[in-house]
Write an enzyme that holds these catalytic residues in place. Structure first.
Site, short mmCIF file in Angstrom:
data_model
loop_
_atom_site.label_atom_id
_atom_site.label_comp_id
_atom_site.label_asym_id
_atom_site.label_seq_id
_atom_site.Cartn_x
_atom_site.Cartn_y
_atom_site.Cartn_z
N TYR A 151 6.72 -9.87 6.89
CA TYR A 151 6.69 -8.44 7.15
C TYR A 151 7.15 -8.15 8.59
O TYR A 151 6.94 -8.97 9.49
CB TYR A 151 5.26 -7.89 7.03
CG TYR A 151 4.76 -7.68 5.62
CD1 TYR A 151 4.85 -6.42 5.02
CD2 TYR A 151 4.16 -8.71 4.90
CE1 TYR A 151 4.36 -6.20 3.73
CE2 TYR A 151 3.68 -8.50 3.62
CZ TYR A 151 3.77 -7.24 3.05
OH TYR A 151 3.29 -7.03 1.77
N ASP A 176 0.83 -1.20 0.00
CA ASP A 176 0.00 0.00 0.00
C ASP A 176 0.87 1.26 0.00
O ASP A 176 2.08 1.20 0.22
CB ASP A 176 -0.90 0.02 1.23
CG ASP A 176 -1.95 -1.08 1.22
OD1 ASP A 176 -2.32 -1.53 0.12
OD2 ASP A 176 -2.38 -1.49 2.32
#
Length: 281
Positions: free
Chosen positions: A125, A64
């Site tokens: 992540y 994003d």
């Protein structure tokens, strides 16, 4: 999105990283906003002298706006003649053409069955948070979120562990029409580094839109005492969005690594992932 390169084309793997702060995410968008995909495709078109032809990238994880990547992977299908002509100098030429907040580190001819998105086994992540009363180190401000409450890392880690496994993560995802919200988390943990930064690390087969940042938001509420250790799992089991779960800001999140199976298992892994995602071709 083809399983293999078309006849006369070579599938090329790109290993890359970027600082997401000035990008409107990975994917190209209408309206001309600056994106990672757009920058790399433009640079590739320029250095290969391809004129108006754009060779489109497929990426492992569509990050994003504001999210960083240290271990991102993509692929592009290039004509055999073009690849043969430019491959030896392509990496250095891209380094000279790309802006300084995105780097391509390796360009390699991909093995048969490789697909950056569908052949991936998992993505890893890390979300970084600082909870010092004085704030975050200015040199880390673009990559570490400041949380103005002291965090209990042990309680956060216990709450994270409760989300490991295959579940429907609808309560932590921004729903997309026709897309499944079932994912499998392999590892989820929280630690404090020697310099005091809290690292929230998660590894899964794939992630829904906003899933990691929503789960981090829930863990922060647990870590600062606003919710109990059992709350994130209760939210998960409810399978509906909870207004108390906040999607934290993107700048603390970095895609660290994407893993793939051995070359001989790539095609089968790709078929499995396509079936799960409902994109069988």
């Amino acid at each position: 999105m083809s399983e293999v390169a078309a006849p006369g084309f070579v599938r090329v793997r790109l290993d890359l990283s970027y600082d997401g702060g000035e990008f409107h995410g990975w994917a190209k968008q209408a309206g001309g906003q600056r994106t990672v995909q757009g920058e790399i495709e433009d640079a590739l078109r320029t250095v290969t002298r391809s004129g108006e032809t754009t060779y489109e990238l497929t990426v492992a994880g569509r990050t994003d706006a504001g999210v960083h990547a240290r271990g991102q992977v993509a692929h592009v299908d290039l004509p055999e003649e073009l690849w043969g002509l430019h491959q030896e100098k392509l990496l250095k030429r891209l380094a000279g053409r790309l802006p300084k907040d995105v780097r391509v580190w390796a360009l390699t001819e991909a093995p048969e069955g490789f697909n950056a998105r569908f052949a991936a086994l998992w993505r890893r992540y890390i979300y970084r948070v600082g909870d010092r009363p004085g704030g975050v180190d200015p040199l880390l401000r673009s990559h570490v979120l400041w949380h103005d409450w002291e965090l209990d890392v042990d309680v956060m880690d216990a709450a994270a562990k409760s989300l490991v496994g295959e579940h429907d993560f609808a309560a932590y995802a921004k729903k997309r029409e026709g897309a499944s919200t079932v994912r499998e988390i392999f590892d989820f943990g929280v630690r404090r580094t020697a310099d005091g930064v809290v690292e929230i690390e998660v590894r899964a087969d794939a992630f829904c839109h906003n899933q990691v940042r929503s789960m981090v938001g829930a863990l922060l509420f647990v870590g600062d005492g606003h919710r109990g250790v059992e709350w994130p799992r209760k939210v998960l089991d409810a399978r509906v969005r909870d207004s108390a779960v906040h999607v934290v800001r993107p700048h603390g999140l970095t895609l660290e690594e994407v893993a793939y199976p051995a070359a001989g298992q790539l095609a089968e892994r790709q078929r499995q992932a396509r079936r799960v995602r409902g994109q069988v071709h």
